[in-house]
Enzyme design. Structure first.
Site, mmCIF file in Angstrom:
data_model
loop_
_atom_site.group_PDB
_atom_site.id
_atom_site.type_symbol
_atom_site.label_atom_id
_atom_site.label_comp_id
_atom_site.label_asym_id
_atom_site.label_seq_id
_atom_site.Cartn_x
_atom_site.Cartn_y
_atom_site.Cartn_z
ATOM 1 N N ASN A 151 0.074 70.961 38.193
ATOM 2 C CA ASN A 151 -1.008 71.400 37.307
ATOM 3 C C ASN A 151 -2.245 70.535 37.478
ATOM 4 O O ASN A 151 -3.368 71.022 37.392
ATOM 5 C CB ASN A 151 -0.558 71.325 35.838
ATOM 6 C CG ASN A 151 0.035 72.636 35.370
ATOM 7 O OD1 ASN A 151 -0.260 73.692 35.924
ATOM 8 N ND2 ASN A 151 0.857 72.569 34.339
ATOM 9 N N TYR B 50 -0.391 66.515 25.406
ATOM 10 C CA TYR B 50 -0.072 67.887 25.818
ATOM 11 C C TYR B 50 -0.985 68.261 26.976
ATOM 12 O O TYR B 50 -2.194 68.075 26.886
ATOM 13 C CB TYR B 50 -0.284 68.851 24.660
ATOM 14 C CG TYR B 50 0.801 68.788 23.625
ATOM 15 C CD1 TYR B 50 1.872 69.665 23.682
ATOM 16 C CD2 TYR B 50 0.761 67.849 22.598
ATOM 17 C CE1 TYR B 50 2.881 69.607 22.728
ATOM 18 C CE2 TYR B 50 1.767 67.776 21.650
ATOM 19 C CZ TYR B 50 2.824 68.668 21.720
ATOM 20 O OH TYR B 50 3.820 68.603 20.781
ATOM 21 N N GLU B 51 -0.401 68.817 28.040
ATOM 22 C CA GLU B 51 -1.169 68.909 29.282
ATOM 23 C C GLU B 51 -2.349 69.866 29.229
ATOM 24 O O GLU B 51 -3.252 69.743 30.036
ATOM 25 C CB GLU B 51 -0.261 69.227 30.459
ATOM 26 C CG GLU B 51 0.417 70.564 30.406
ATOM 27 C CD GLU B 51 1.573 70.588 31.408
ATOM 28 O OE1 GLU B 51 1.311 70.913 32.559
ATOM 29 O OE2 GLU B 51 2.704 70.268 31.030
ATOM 30 N N ALA B 52 -2.372 70.820 28.309
ATOM 31 C CA ALA B 52 -3.558 71.682 28.213
ATOM 32 C C ALA B 52 -4.780 70.846 27.854
ATOM 33 O O ALA B 52 -5.907 71.261 28.093
ATOM 34 C CB ALA B 52 -3.346 72.790 27.198
ATOM 35 N N GLY B 53 -4.535 69.643 27.240
ATOM 36 C CA GLY B 53 -5.674 68.764 27.036
ATOM 37 C C GLY B 53 -5.715 67.906 25.793
ATOM 38 O O GLY B 53 -6.726 67.261 25.545
#
Lengths: 352, 261
Positions: A151, B50-53
């Site tokens: 990602n 959390y990787e979305a940001g």
């Protein structure tokens, strides 16, 4: 061939074909030239989504898809692309669910209308809802070519493109099989003398993003996680944007720090409320698990039985049976939308 | 003591491992539940990425159902995108990666990309690396959850998605250009594994009460390092189970899943 590598070959078990390096979309030089020659005027870019897609989407393009898994996914634009038709596509994204699944389903129904040639990605699935049946079908059968990154890798490839540089060094991928199969390259760092992995920039021909708010020129705000939307919009040769709400430029100029996508990189703007549905849009609505489950189970039935009847019915009802996204949301109905608004809980966003 | 399920044991064990005043980069599902349980018990100052940001959200709208769930952004200290989240990691701010996978080998390398030997036409295509490959590379310590089955604890992976100690050589990770120190714990419902400092091979740390190290070795396709002082896994108390069942995953999204064979 790489003169430098990690020790992955000591443990790899993989059979794969060597790829000759090429950018799977515009090269950095081509993309720079295009951006220079674009009009940089602060002009009204609003138009219908139908016009926006007809203007920019052609066969054979690299389509960069914004959002992340089920969040702020540009579903309205994907529906329009399916109605319009586009074959021989290269898809680029980090992690997505329904957008590539919808394109893949359209390909299974009519490959002369929509087809995917290859995908550069990190992840394709629905998370809690389950695996994505269409990628499992297409990739397992070798129908589409895959190119795997993390990602971070995909995100930072768009970022490199957005910075106008041809590659970017990263500290992941090395020592995994991704090092063998993807288009990155291990080098010895000229400064530290240690191994460092380089990833090529990713410039989509067309980037598609859904934002929280924007003015008519394309200056856009994003609330909740940005995902990789600013980078994709900046990286693409052309950016098609839908936005929950068009706001006055005066508001943009009051808080310019809130602008995450600047107008010169945006080509079209369309106000589409619920434009990410059945995905979520922070501050507006949560994702619709029931609808995603319903579409997923239709795809899973196809994968298991080979029958396209239910799939065709879904597309006829929700995509071809609709002129635009308003028609689609009409079919979903007020009660569902109200429930999803309540589930979002009114996360705070700034429109003023 | 009440009965508990395999998922509850995994989530509880994950919680036990996480220390206070650290940052954990969480994957979807049980890692989120484990981190929430830790925050509610022994580690109130544990923070999540959390990787979305988002960094250090306060999850007062409930458990996020995925790492991209808008609820994971709730009342965060810092909210950017994937680049922001992973660059915190690359910079050295993430103490733990907490991931899952389909297969693991004796050096803690993990596969989540394909099953089968041919990349271009695999036996089964899985979703792919997602964030896991980057987390295993650059969070300081990697914790992974795995089902304890012979077909998952394998001698050789079909595809190395998330780097562990590679072939076990001392410079494998350095030659790979990654920065984290590597595999730390592998959690299953019947055993907790660590890694032998000298050989970097997977070692047995704890077994579920009633199980023996030999029982665990039976379920693993490679030879485990079995030290003389293998302990019993701590079992969740009634209060732990109440938190898991009634507070954290009250809808049963993850804990009440049916295990598919």
């Amino acid at each position: 061939m790489n003169s430098v590598s990690s020790k992955i070959k000591n443990i790899s078990n993989l059979e794969y074909k060597e790829k000759k390096f090429e950018y799977w979309g515009p090269t950095p030089d081509e993309s720079r030239k295009l951006m220079v020659n674009k009009s940089h005027a602060l002009k009204d870019k609003t138009m219908t989504l139908k016009d926006a897609v007809a203007k920019h989407v052609r066969n054979g393009i690299n389509l960069g898809i914004g959002g992340f898994v089920n969040t702020r996914v540009p579903v309205a634009i994907i529906h329009e692309i399916i109605r319009h038709g586009a074959t021989d596509l290269t898809l680029s994204f980090q992690s997505n669910s329904i957008c590539p699944e919808l394109l893949a389903g359209a390909m299974i129904l009519d490959p002369d209308r929509v087809s995917i040639k290859r995908v550069e990605l990190a992840w394709w699935g629905y998370e809690i809802i389950g695996i994505a049946p269409m990628v499992r079908y297409l990739a397992t059968n070798g129908i589409i070519e895959m190119d795997d990154y993390t990602n971070y890798g995909m995100s930072v490839r768009f970022k490199a493109a957005s910075m106008g540089i041809p590659f970017i060094p990263v500290r992941d991928h090395g020592g995994s099989d991704m090092e063998l199969v993807n288009r990155g390259k291990m080098i010895e760092c000229p400064f530290t003398g240690k191994n460092v992995y380089l990833l090529p920039a990713c410039h989509p021909d067309v980037g598609i993003v859904h934002t929280s708010a924007a003015d008519v020129y394309g200056n856009a705000r994003i609330f909740g996680a940005y995902c990789t939307c600013p980078e994709i919009a900046m990286a693409a040769n052309a950016t098609i944007m839908t936005t929950e709400k068009i706001i006055p430029t005066e508001n943009i100029r009051s808080y310019p720090n809130l602008t995450e996508i600047p107008f010169p990189v945006v080509d079209t703007v369309t106000e589409v409320q619920y434009g990410a549905y059945p995905g979520a849009s922070y501050g507006n609505y949560w994702f619709d698990m029931d609808h995603l489950k319903m579409f997923r189970s239709i795809c899973e039935d196809f994968r298991k039985t080979g029958s396209k009847d239910a799939l065709k019915k879904y597309y006829d009802e929700y995509i071809f049976g609709c002129e635009n996204h308003d028609d689609f949301i009409d079919k979903i109905g007020y009660k569902t939308i109200k429930k999803l608004r309540d589930m979002d809980g009114g996360q705070p966003i700034i429109l003023t | 003591m009440s009965e508990y399920t395999p998922f509850e044991m995994i989530a509880f064990t994950g919680s036990r491992i996480l220390e206070d005043e650290k940052i954990v980069f969480v994957g979807t599902g049980l890692p989120i539940i484990a981190a929430m349980h830790a925050q509610l018990t022994h580690a109130p100052n544990l923070y999540m990425i959390y990787e979305a940001g988002s960094l250090a959200p306060i999850l007062d709208m409930g458990m996020p159902l995925s790492v991209g769930d808008t609820r994971a952004a709730r009342k965060a200290c810092y909210l950017k995108g994937l680049c922001g989240a992973f660059e915190l990691t690359q910079r050295g701010c993430a103490d733990y990666a907490f991931i899952g996978g389909a297969q693991v080998d004796m050096y803690g390398n993990i596969c989540s990309t394909i099953e089968g030997k041919n990349y271009d036409k695999p036996g089964i295509r899985f979703p792919g690396s997602g964030g896991a490959g980057a987390m295993a590379a650059n969070c300081e310590k990697t914790i992974a959850i795995m089902a304890l089955e012979k077909r998952r604890f394998v001698k050789k992976l079909d595809f190395v998605t998330s780097i562990g100690f590679g072939d076990g050589s001392p410079d494998y990770r350095e030659k790979a250009g990654v920065m984290g120190s590597g595999p730390y714990r592998i959690i299953t419902n019947q055993a907790l594994f660590g890694f032998d400092e000298e050989t970097r091979r997977m070692s047995l740390l704890e077994v579920k009460p009633g199980r023996t190290p030999a029982d665990i070795q039976e379920l693993v396709d490679f030879e485990l390092v079995i030290p003389p002082d293998v302990k019993d896994m701590v079992e969740p108390t009634d209060e732990d189970l109440r938190l898991l069942r009634d507070v954290i995953d009250a809808e049963g999204y993850f804990l009440k899943r049916v295990i598919k064979k």
